[in-house]
Write an enzyme that holds these catalytic residues in place. Structure first.
Site, mmCIF file in Angstrom:
data_model
loop_
_atom_site.group_PDB
_atom_site.id
_atom_site.type_symbol
_atom_site.label_atom_id
_atom_site.label_comp_id
_atom_site.label_asym_id
_atom_site.label_seq_id
_atom_site.Cartn_x
_atom_site.Cartn_y
_atom_site.Cartn_z
ATOM 1 N N ASP A 37 5.348 -0.848 0.570
ATOM 2 C CA ASP A 37 5.040 0.390 1.041
ATOM 3 C C ASP A 37 5.929 1.293 2.025
ATOM 4 O O ASP A 37 5.706 1.406 3.175
ATOM 5 C CB ASP A 37 3.533 0.487 1.234
ATOM 6 C CG ASP A 37 2.450 0.273 0.343
ATOM 7 O OD1 ASP A 37 3.260 0.365 -0.991
ATOM 8 O OD2 ASP A 37 1.414 -0.179 0.271
ATOM 9 N N LYS A 57 4.924 -5.482 -4.790
ATOM 10 C CA LYS A 57 4.514 -4.397 -5.550
ATOM 11 C C LYS A 57 5.134 -3.486 -5.089
ATOM 12 O O LYS A 57 5.617 -3.007 -3.938
ATOM 13 C CB LYS A 57 2.984 -4.353 -4.759
ATOM 14 C CG LYS A 57 2.703 -2.941 -5.308
ATOM 15 C CD LYS A 57 1.526 -2.480 -4.431
ATOM 16 C CE LYS A 57 1.681 -1.099 -4.179
ATOM 17 N NZ LYS A 57 0.254 -0.179 -3.874
ATOM 18 N N ASP A 117 2.731 -0.611 -9.254
ATOM 19 C CA ASP A 117 1.380 -0.161 -8.918
ATOM 20 C C ASP A 117 1.324 1.407 -9.123
ATOM 21 O O ASP A 117 1.198 1.903 -8.203
ATOM 22 C CB ASP A 117 0.663 -0.710 -7.577
ATOM 23 C CG ASP A 117 -0.521 -0.534 -7.560
ATOM 24 O OD1 ASP A 117 -1.495 -0.045 -8.377
ATOM 25 O OD2 ASP A 117 -0.936 -0.325 -6.164
ATOM 26 N N LYS A 158 -0.964 2.912 -10.986
ATOM 27 C CA LYS A 158 -2.550 3.260 -11.210
ATOM 28 C C LYS A 158 -2.665 4.352 -12.214
ATOM 29 O O LYS A 158 -3.111 5.508 -12.114
ATOM 30 C CB LYS A 158 -3.187 3.684 -9.759
ATOM 31 C CG LYS A 158 -3.115 2.448 -8.900
ATOM 32 C CD LYS A 158 -4.053 2.862 -7.882
ATOM 33 C CE LYS A 158 -4.157 1.867 -6.694
ATOM 34 N NZ LYS A 158 -2.937 1.552 -6.139
ATOM 35 N N LEU A 159 -2.147 4.172 -13.509
ATOM 36 C CA LEU A 159 -2.210 4.996 -14.444
ATOM 37 C C LEU A 159 -3.413 5.455 -14.940
ATOM 38 O O LEU A 159 -4.429 4.733 -14.792
ATOM 39 C CB LEU A 159 -1.335 4.689 -15.807
ATOM 40 C CG LEU A 159 0.181 3.874 -15.538
ATOM 41 C CD1 LEU A 159 0.515 3.210 -16.912
ATOM 42 C CD2 LEU A 159 0.968 5.311 -15.050
ATOM 43 N N ASP A 194 -4.851 8.666 -17.349
ATOM 44 C CA ASP A 194 -4.564 9.973 -18.205
ATOM 45 C C ASP A 194 -4.858 9.508 -19.716
ATOM 46 O O ASP A 194 -5.672 8.732 -19.758
ATOM 47 C CB ASP A 194 -2.767 10.004 -18.216
ATOM 48 C CG ASP A 194 -2.499 11.466 -18.404
ATOM 49 O OD1 ASP A 194 -3.275 12.337 -19.129
ATOM 50 O OD2 ASP A 194 -1.644 12.139 -17.608
ATOM 51 N N THR A 207 -10.337 -0.389 -2.928
ATOM 52 C CA THR A 207 -10.890 -1.091 -2.046
ATOM 53 C C THR A 207 -10.652 -0.018 -0.564
ATOM 54 O O THR A 207 -11.534 -0.414 0.513
ATOM 55 C CB THR A 207 -9.903 -2.201 -1.400
ATOM 56 O OG1 THR A 207 -8.551 -1.832 -1.494
ATOM 57 C CG2 THR A 207 -9.967 -3.396 -2.201
ATOM 58 N N ARG A 257 0.669 -3.518 4.784
ATOM 59 C CA ARG A 257 0.673 -3.379 6.101
ATOM 60 C C ARG A 257 0.834 -4.408 7.025
ATOM 61 O O ARG A 257 1.488 -4.570 8.240
ATOM 62 C CB ARG A 257 -0.215 -2.193 6.858
ATOM 63 C CG ARG A 257 0.376 -0.866 6.417
ATOM 64 C CD ARG A 257 -1.066 0.086 6.405
ATOM 65 N NE ARG A 257 -2.034 0.014 5.531
ATOM 66 C CZ ARG A 257 -3.023 0.735 5.065
ATOM 67 N NH1 ARG A 257 -3.250 1.782 6.112
ATOM 68 N NH2 ARG A 257 -3.892 0.568 4.413
HETATM 69 O O1 C5P Z 1 -1.253 -1.868 3.605
HETATM 70 P P1 C5P Z 1 -2.387 -2.620 2.685
HETATM 71 O O2 C5P Z 1 -2.489 -3.969 2.786
HETATM 72 O O3 C5P Z 1 -3.649 -1.998 3.082
HETATM 73 O O4 C5P Z 1 -1.915 -2.388 1.281
HETATM 74 C C1 C5P Z 1 -2.679 -2.504 0.192
HETATM 75 C C2 C5P Z 1 -1.839 -2.174 -1.212
HETATM 76 O O5 C5P Z 1 -2.622 -2.501 -2.303
HETATM 77 C C3 C5P Z 1 -1.543 -0.773 -0.952
HETATM 78 O O6 C5P Z 1 -0.190 -0.539 -1.580
HETATM 79 C C4 C5P Z 1 -2.543 -0.162 -2.035
HETATM 80 O O7 C5P Z 1 -1.850 0.886 -2.912
HETATM 81 C C5 C5P Z 1 -2.822 -1.239 -2.954
HETATM 82 N N1 C5P Z 1 -4.019 -1.327 -3.644
HETATM 83 C C6 C5P Z 1 -5.281 -1.090 -2.905
HETATM 84 N N2 C5P Z 1 -6.533 -0.815 -3.348
HETATM 85 C C7 C5P Z 1 -6.645 -1.012 -4.818
HETATM 86 C C8 C5P Z 1 -5.370 -1.029 -5.878
HETATM 87 C C9 C5P Z 1 -4.205 -1.243 -4.828
HETATM 88 O O8 C5P Z 1 -5.316 -0.937 -1.590
HETATM 89 N N3 C5P Z 1 -7.689 -0.993 -5.425
#
Ligand code: C5P
Length: 241
Positions: free
Chosen positions: A9, A31, A58, A60-61, A63, A113, A205
């Site tokens: 990210d 990812k 990732d 997240k499609l 549509d 989440t 992160r």
């Molecule tokens: O920084 P962090 O550990 O929170 O990142 C979690 C990663 O997982 C992010 O890239 C986020 O887009 C992805 N993600 C998420 N929840 C989901 C699906 C993917 O946090 N349900």
């Protein structure tokens, strides 16, 4: 064994390269999400492949079925191992994606989440997080998703409710005990994920924003290994918060 997928990210190829270089030999699955893919598209994916690692795209499609199926077909051309879609797109959309051949694995996002029961109720007062989660997961698995993306906190519930013995889980929202939660609401430790035998954790992160990403990744891998072997050290006990 639970795999570690590090979420790249970041907003530049230079930062991506730094992370790939720093984590080489330790992390082999990454990812690429909305930020890096919007900024750099295929070049970002190619860099991971050139580093000899695998990609979870990732996007997240979400549509109409034709559009999502077309995007899955394009993801296959990028050589990625998995691509995500929102299960909220419904049965026809998931089936259309699953019918693409050949295709990457389809991983279905259930409830983000970053969302709590209160957030779900704000969208629909009669809905509950656990009810929505179960119906999305059931639809996703029955329509051909290869894994469900959810919180570690949801895994036991879903296993009980779905009764599909081979259901696979990919879990973001991972936070080592001492880490900041940020915008994530339904978090769990790497140890908890490993003990539940989830297939892969997606960690952003806590690794990419750490002062020493390699050390952070090694810490998470070590914690998951020990937990899987039931040797969780004191102070790192299963913590679902
Ligand atoms: O920084 P962090 O550990 O929170 O990142 C979690 C990663 O997982 C992010 O890239 C986020 O887009 C992805 N993600 C998420 N929840 C989901 C699906 C993917 O946090 N349900």
């Amino acid at each position: 064994m639970t795999e570690l997928i590090v979420a790249l990210d970041v907003d530049s190829l230079a930062k991506e390269k730094d992370l790939l270089r720093g984590l080489r030999d330790t992390v082999t699955f990454y990812k690429i999400g909305l930020e890096l893919f919007t900024a750099h598209g295929k070049r970002a994916v190619d860099l991971v492949h050139q580093a000899g690692a695998r990609v979870f795209l990732d996007l997240k499609l979400h549509d109409i079925p034709r559009t999502v199926a077309a995007a899955v077909r394009e993801a296959q051309k990028l050589g990625v191992e998995a691509v995500s879609l929102h299960l909220l797109g419904g049965a026809d959309m998931i089936r259309a994606a699953a019918e693409v051949s050949p295709r990457p694995k389809i991983w279905g996002v259930s409830v983000l989440t970053s969302m709590s029961d209160k957030d779900v109720k704000a969208i629909h007062p009669k809905a509950s997080l656990s009810g929505l989660l179960k119906s999305l997961a059931k639809t996703g698995w029955e329509c051909g998703a290869d894994a469900l993306i959810c919180s570690v906190q949801d895994v036991e519930d879903l296993r009980r409710a779905l009764k599909f013995p081979d259901v696979r889980f990919v879990t973001p929202g991972i936070r080592p005990a001492e880490a900041e939660h940020g915008d994530q609401k339904r978090v769990a430790t790497p140890e908890a994920a490993a003990r539940l035998g989830v297939d892969a954790v997606v960690v952003g992160r806590p690794v990419v924003a750490a002062p020493d990403p390699l050390r952070a990744a090694q810490g998470i891998l070590g914690a998951m290994k020990r937990a899987a072997e039931h040797e969780v050290p004191k102070g790192a006990r299963l913590k679902l918060s």
